[in-house]
Design a protein around this motif. Structure first.
Motif: not given
Length: 871
Positions: A3, A401, A403-404, A415, A417, A420
């Motif tokens: 993060k 992924d 980030l997902e 999200t 990202d 974020t």
């Protein structure tokens, strides 16, 4: 570092909110059901009821347990239903064998098993498990409807768990090397919707169904057997999560309400390796020696994350948070050392998110929730305090992924990202919907398909849904699953297979023929169909919101707003009834009885306040509508003059509560009462003098709650009783009850009704939907032949006096004819009628008043029914 946001060393909920009712009740230190109930009511004297606050879940629990516990407040053993049924079968071995062959009815499932999706739903799905090599084969578990399997990707479903001791499934684990070896965690780990709270376990939950531990199958789910984790004792426990070691499938871990259990020999023996109320478990994707665990604590706010680095032999606490109730965990092979967690605060709202990028060694908060940033609230803008995070909370990262991330609460968020930005992916209704897909509320599980990461599944209170385009659209895969939790039903006396049902979480639904349609939303409660015009129907929402339609739900009116002083607050299921002598007159029970002579356009009170508690059941005598019976807790209230005067009687000496009332269709003073609770021999009572005295006719019924009763018009005082373990029948020709549950699942029967135009008994079950059977008088005969009704003619129709029955079949043999009116009253009974010529019979209706009649014919040992209008 995963993060880029500011990292704080201490994770504390930053919200300043009123305490939720769970913590408030805990502070009152209640010892009994009544004390818990009082503390809850006291809390809401000074707090506003908001969606997602847990208010509705408590009221479900209150309705379910109040009638079962009665005045004693004593909770039963979790396995009471199974044990009592086994005891009953043992004591009635000869009878049970005989009745199984001949007298137990012929129950068939009628759904609901299809839904248009979106806001609509069928019933709650709690979990999903996948076949390791066959992409189209997977299983889902329900809180009270068993385990369901598909082999074609959700196009069709089957179940074979109807005879298990419990029908709650909270997780599924499948051997990755041999899919024939399966395990299921029994019970309802999501805190449930009825039995959500039990004694001090109110704070932890006992679910719609209690857990009896872990069951195992070695033949792909065809049969199930107990394992060493077998809770067939008087304990109140839940299983929440069940995981199997991918490198050594002999090793499994179970997260339970009293700790974490481990087996190293495929379930033969289990050892408790941690203590606490654990609600989630995850393996490190590359190293099964590392196990992440999370706890739940609804009143101390002490939910925490734990990590084991030695294969689950010991667990170390890694967080020291406050004011948080529940945690859900997520891992991904795309970043094996990453652990991500979402935390619900004490109100069920979003406390925040935590991550570790070193396999759980250090924990870092990266999102802090607030009333203006709360994805667990129902609001589409993620604003608002509180939520349902203690009931519905799920979390998953994309396998390719990291980030997902997907977050499920009342609604679904994602999200792209790493947190974020979070975006709403689907919303629970069309109300306030900002243009995202509408999918049923209250998410309980999220899972990417292990063989196809482009498919994401969600399990919620309406069923199971999937997306193949990252949430742009969702397909409802629930069609074919029959797991509705039905509170009440009403049947048509004019049209076959027309039944309205009130469902938990899924509104009121109408069965017409073989088609189901949603007619109202929210929680569906008591419901009725006008016997003179089945386009006129009534439905209701929790605590006394009453609806009426006059055009089969093309339009509807909220008639409870017409009550004196406006909308009143009734019981969780507010009873209503249609006058058997005048369909324009209807009744509703709140703290008193209200009567309307114009189908709800206006109301008058016909009783004083009858009880400090809300009225629970209500019935009107078919032969004299001046006789009205209603009940609250253990007290029966009676009027024989249409409400001008009322009497009462406290029925039970054991503290059991009244659940159902039924009245003879010919004698208004003959009435039957069912009792809930666990007092042996305190199940059914009969009065022949309008309640002045009662005879106990409980006989040898199993010692489980009796929930409902219906009287069969035209019978020898035959009555059917629905219990927590099935249906029983008794009439004046019997000295005891006969079981009447052939082909019916092992499930709670919540309501019964009879459609006389086709002689069918209908049953509402809490977990396996709607069922129907022939009546006892029909099913007790020789086996049915094919329905030959299309080849039988009745003419003229309408008739003024004489009418005729004929058929072209040479083998036609008319053995008996019963003529009944729309209320089911037997007007004529002709045995072995004489033919005028051939298969041609004449009958006379000239002495009967005009109206709708049903001509019930015993033809070649099979009952057939036709409707006839007398002018």
């Amino acid at each position: 570092m995963k993060k880029s946001l500011l990292i704080l060393l201490v994770f504390i909920s930053a919200k300043i909110l009123a305490q939720p009712h769970a913590k408030f009740i805990h502070q009152q230190n209640p010892k009994t059901f009544a004390e818990v109930q009082k503390a809850f009511n006291d809390y809401y004297l000074t707090h506003e009821v908001e969606k997602g606050s847990g208010y509705k879940i408590f009221r479900r629990w209150e309705w379910y347990w109040e009638q079962r516990l009665g005045k004693t407040g004593t909770y039963p053993a979790p396995t009471v239903n199974f044990e009592e049924w086994e005891k009953y079968k043992l004591q009635h071995a000869d009878l049970h064998e005989k009745t199984t062959q001949q007298f137990q009815g012929n129950w068939i499932s009628k759904g609901p098993n299809n839904s248009p999706g979106g806001y609509s739903g069928i019933g709650r799905i709690s979990c999903i498990g996948f076949h390791p090599t066959q992409a189209n084969t997977f299983w889902v578990g329900t809180p009270a409807g068993g385990l369901w399997k598909t082999t074609d990707g959700g196009q069709t479903w089957t179940t074979n768990t109807d005879d298990l001791p419990v029908l709650g499934i909270t997780d599924i684990a499948i051997n990755p090397n041999n899919a024939n070896i399966m395990y299921i965690a029994t019970g309802d780990g999501n805190n449930g919707s009825t039995a959500s709270f039990q004694g001090f376990s109110y704070y932890y939950g006992t679910g719609d169904t209690k857990s009896i531990g872990v069951l195992k199958s070695t033949d792909g789910g065809a049969t199930w057997n107990t394992t060493g984790l077998n809770w067939n004792v008087q304990q109140i426990k839940l299983l929440n999560r069940l995981i199997i070691n991918p490198s050594n499938p002999q090793i499994l871990y179970a997260a339970a309400s009293d700790g974490i259990y481990k087996t190293t020999n495929a379930g033969t023996a289990w050892t408790k390796v941690a203590t606490g109320h654990f609600c989630d478990l995850e393996f490190h994707p590359n190293n099964p020696q590392i196990i992440y665990a999370a706890t739940k604590d609804l009143f101390n706010g002490d939910a925490q994350i734990f990590v084991s680095s030695n294969g689950g032999n010991t667990f170390m606490q890694k967080t020291f948070m406050t004011q948080n109730s529940r945690i859900a965990l997520a891992v991904t092979p795309n970043f094996p050392d990453l652990l991500d967690a979402v935390v619900a605060d004490e109100t069920g709202g979003l406390a925040g998110m935590i991550y570790s990028d070193d396999a759980g060694f250090t924990m870092n908060p990266y999102i802090f929730g607030s009333c203006s940033y709360n994805m667990l609230n129902w609001d589409a803008g993620a604003t608002g305090c509180g939520g349902q995070g203690s009931y519905d909370l799920c979390y998953v990262m994309h396998p390719n992924d990291y980030l997902e991330i997907w977050l499920g609460g009342v609604n679904l968020w994602a999200t792209p990202d790493g947190g974020t930005n979070y975006f709403l992916q689907n919303y629970w209704s069309t109300y306030q919907n900002p243009g995202v897909p509408t999918v049923h509320a209250d998410k309980h599980a999220l899972a990417f398909h292990p063989l196809n990461s482009n498919i994401l599944f969600q399990c919620n209170d309406g069923g199971i849904y999937k997306t193949t385009n990252s949430g742009q659209s969702w397909s409802d895969l629930s069609n074919g699953i029959t797991n509705s939790e039905i509170y009440r039903i009403g049947v048509s006396q004019q049209t076959s297979n027309k039944v309205i049902c009130g469902l938990q979480d899924n509104g009121s639904k109408l069965l017409s023929g073989n088609n189901w349609n949603d007619v109202t939303g929210g929680d569906g409660m008591d419901c009725q169909i006008d016997y003179s015009n089945d386009n006129i129907q009534y439905a209701s929402y929790a605590q006394g919101v009453l609806y009426r339609t006059t055009d089969n739900w093309s339009t509807q009116t909220t008639i409870s707003s017409n009550l004196p002083g406006g909308q009143q607050s009734g019981g969780w299921i507010t009873p209503m009834a249609i006058d058997p002598g005048n369909p324009q007159t209807i009744y509703a029970g709140y703290d008193r009885i209200y009567k309307s002579t114009n189908r709800g356009n206006s109301w008058t009170s016909i009783s004083p306040p009858l009880s400090a508690s809300k009225l629970l059941t209500l019935t009107i005598a078919p032969s004299n509508s001046n006789y009205i019976y209603t009940a609250s807790n253990d007290t029966l209230f009676v009027t024989t003059d249409g409400g001008q005067s009322w009497g009462y009687v406290v029925l039970s000496n054991t503290g059991s509560y009244i659940t159902g009332l039924a009245v003879s269709n010919t004698n208004p003073s003959n009435m039957w009462v069912t009792m809930s609770g666990y007092a042996n021999g305190d199940k059914v009572f009969k009065t022949t003098n309008a309640g002045n005295s009662f005879t106990n006719i409980s006989g040898t019924l199993p010692n489980v709650p009796a929930n409902c009763i219906v009287y069969e018009n035209g019978s020898a005082d035959g009555v059917y009783v629905g219990t927590d373990v099935g249906i029983f029948y008794r009439d004046n020709n019997m000295s005891d009850w006969l079981p009447f549950s052939s082909q019916l699942p092992n499930v709670v029967v919540a309501d019964l009704d009879i459609s006389y135009q086709d002689n069918k008994l209908w049953a509402a079950t809490f977990g396996r939907g709607l069922w129907k059977s022939d009546l006892f008088s029909v099913s007790a005969g020789t086996p049915h032949v094919a329905d030959i009704s299309p080849e039988i003619s009745i003419f003229p129709n309408p008739a003024t006096g004489l009418f005729y029955i004929s058929t072209s079949q040479l083998s036609f043999k008319l053995q008996q004819v019963n003529i009944v009116n729309a209320l089911g009253e037997k007007m004529q009974d002709i045995t072995n009628p004489t033919a005028i010529s051939g298969a041609y019979y004449q009958f006379d209706l000239s002495q009967l008043p005009g109206g709708v009649y049903f001509i019930n014919m015993l033809v070649n040992d099979s009952w057939v029914s036709k409707k006839l209008v007398k002018q």
